[in-house]
Design a protein around this motif. Structure first.
Motif, PDB file in Angstrom:
ATOM      1  N   UNK A 330       0.828  -1.169   0.001  1.00 21.15           N
ATOM      2  CA  UNK A 330       0.188   0.008   0.015  1.00 21.15           C
ATOM      3  C   UNK A 330       0.878   1.219  -0.021  1.00 21.15           C
ATOM      4  N   UNK A 331       1.886   1.091   0.849  1.00 18.25           N
ATOM      5  CA  UNK A 331       2.680   2.396   1.006  1.00 18.25           C
ATOM      6  C   UNK A 331       3.562   2.530  -0.444  1.00 18.25           C
ATOM      7  N   UNK A 332       3.881   1.527  -0.985  1.00 18.94           N
ATOM      8  CA  UNK A 332       4.645   1.559  -2.319  1.00 18.94           C
ATOM      9  C   UNK A 332       3.494   2.331  -3.338  1.00 18.94           C
ATOM     10  N   UNK A 333       2.446   1.782  -3.357  1.00 18.85           N
ATOM     11  CA  UNK A 333       1.731   2.241  -4.197  1.00 18.85           C
ATOM     12  C   UNK A 333       1.520   4.059  -4.122  1.00 18.85           C
ATOM     13  N   UNK A 334       1.307   4.125  -2.964  1.00 21.47           N
ATOM     14  CA  UNK A 334       1.253   5.857  -2.639  1.00 21.47           C
ATOM     15  C   UNK A 334       2.557   6.461  -2.999  1.00 21.47           C
ATOM     16  N   UNK A 335       3.619   6.087  -2.691  1.00 22.33           N
ATOM     17  CA  UNK A 335       4.819   6.724  -3.200  1.00 22.33           C
ATOM     18  C   UNK A 335       4.999   6.645  -4.551  1.00 22.33           C
ATOM     19  N   UNK A 336       4.470   5.920  -5.363  1.00 17.61           N
ATOM     20  CA  UNK A 336       4.758   5.864  -6.601  1.00 17.61           C
ATOM     21  C   UNK A 336       3.697   6.909  -7.595  1.00 17.61           C
ATOM     22  N   UNK A 337       2.500   6.774  -6.798  1.00 22.90           N
ATOM     23  CA  UNK A 337       1.259   7.939  -7.147  1.00 22.90           C
ATOM     24  C   UNK A 337       0.935   7.361  -8.635  1.00 22.90           C
ATOM     25  N   UNK A 338       0.637   8.468  -9.601  1.00 15.12           N
ATOM     26  CA  UNK A 338      -0.082   7.846 -10.925  1.00 15.12           C
ATOM     27  C   UNK A 338       0.753   6.846 -11.526  1.00 15.12           C
ATOM     28  N   UNK A 339       2.034   6.759 -11.400  1.00 15.75           N
ATOM     29  CA  UNK A 339       2.766   5.885 -12.342  1.00 15.75           C
ATOM     30  C   UNK A 339       2.639   4.708 -11.610  1.00 15.75           C
ATOM     31  N   UNK A 340       2.598   4.469 -10.586  1.00 18.17           N
ATOM     32  CA  UNK A 340       2.106   3.179  -9.879  1.00 18.17           C
ATOM     33  C   UNK A 340       0.775   2.480 -10.325  1.00 18.17           C
TER      34      UNK A 340
END
Length: 374
Positions: A330-340
């Motif tokens: 979940x944190x990785x997705x939030x760190x990536x933002x739209x690119x994730x």
């Protein structure tokens, strides 16, 4: 879903079968040969049978074989983790294969061990585990779905299991049936997928990890010879292998968490100026991962420990690992933002895989029930 051929891997170069060399070889295979297949395995267009066999040749499925009444799961878990850092689906199949080897090499049936232990541990024989339903049965969540009756030379088994993974037409898997006229009496056995009375039915598409060889399995009065009985009665055997069954799953979690940390670090340069406002940072997950790996390695060195306190630690670790997997992804997705959020980015795959870690048996809710009742 179809099997895939892979280029010749460097398995014959593993001259020293030490744990470190096995983990190093598995990690190399993961980076060079598994990484290009990860998306196809996730989408279900590939089942990596040959890759699994090559991993067996590298020693991935044989390091936890019991010796002189003891066993050590550390190398097996680290190898699963190395695969999970690249592909959660393959880490899951590695858990299935390692668990099958765990059943076979711990069996008290000498004919079964002599015939199958080397083949399963080397990857020449592939397969998995059908203990999802029995594991739920032991804690009052479901009823056993397979029934068997004693006949000359073995048993006749009927019933159906909805999901069993790492299967194919020539694979084996371990599961449990209840004796029809002896309620509560259970037998653990190896099911042979090549038996005409055993039918594999493809499952509906999953959210992720469709290339894991997962099928519904139906037994239509299938004869199971005494040579395929892992344990009868199965109760003491299940208690012996249960910690290993759960501890091996830790590798799926730690590998995934490690890659989620890498994903967050990869976007630190372009997005760090705003990502610093997010409450969970890579350093937090690195600290958590270090704690999980330390506890896992301590427990993995003593998988036959029969103390209740040890069993509670195993269950608590598994619960924590599942929660940590979802939190890290979940944190990785939030760190990536739209690119994730792009289908081409692995962050969204890691999130889908993380939910699997949390729901595969024993799932988060079952683990909490187990701790409450322990």
């Amino acid at each position: 879903m179809s099997p895939v051929a892979v280029s010749r891997l460097p398995v014959d170069e593993v001259a020293d079968p030490s744990p470190a060399s096995v983990v190093e070889a598995v990690a190399s295979i993961a980076r060079k040969d598994l990484a290009p297949l990860a998306a196809d395995i996730d989408e279900g267009t590939v089942y990596p049978a040959e890759l699994l066999r090559y991993l067996g040749g590298a020693g991935a499925w044989g390091t936890h074989r019991p010796k002189d009444g003891a066993a050590d799961l550390c190398c097996a878990i680290q190898s699963i983790s190395a695969l999970g850092e690249v592909c959660g689906a393959t880490a899951f199949m590695a858990w299935c294969q390692n668990t099958l080897a765990w059943y076979v090499t711990n069996s008290g049936n000498p004919a079964l061990v002599a015939r199958l232990a080397d083949g399963v541990s080397s990857g020449k024989i592939l397969g998995g585990t059908g203990l999802s339903n029995p594991m739920k049965t032991f804690y009052g969540i479901e009823k056993l779905k397979l029934k068997g009756r004693k006949v000359d030379g073995g048993y006749v088994v009927r019933g159906a299991l909805p999901w069993v993974s790492n299967l194919g037409p020539d694979h084996l898997f371990g599961t449990i049936f209840e004796i029809e006229d002896q309620p509560g009496e259970i037998v653990m056995f190896l099911a042979d997928c090549s038996d005409p009375a055993v039918t594999l039915t493809p499952c509906k598409p999953f959210l992720a990890m469709d290339g894991t060889g997962t099928y519904g399995v139906q037994f239509r009065d299938a004869f199971v010879s005494d040579d395929l009985i892992l344990a009868a009665p199965a109760g003491p055997f299940v208690k012996k292998i249960r910690a290993g069954f759960i501890l091996l799953q830790a590798g799926m979690a730690t590998g995934l968490i490690r890659d989620c940390i890498a994903i967050m670090n990869e976007v630190a340069a372009p997005l760090g100026h705003v990502n610093r406002f997010l409450p969970q940072q890579p350093v937090n997950f690195q600290e958590l991962l270090t704690e999980l790996e330390l506890e896992t390695m301590q427990l993995a060195r003593d998988p036959y420990n029969a103390d209740d306190s040890y069993w509670r630690r195993v269950v608590a670790l598994r619960l924590r690992a599942g929660d940590a997997s979802v939190a890290a992804a979940h944190a990785a997705m939030l760190h990536c933002g739209a690119r994730g959020y792009l289908k081409s980015h692995r962050a969204q795959r890691r999130l889908r895989e993380a939910y699997f870690v949390a729901i595969v048996t024993p799932a988060t809710k079952q683990l909490r029930k187990m701790l409450a009742e322990a």
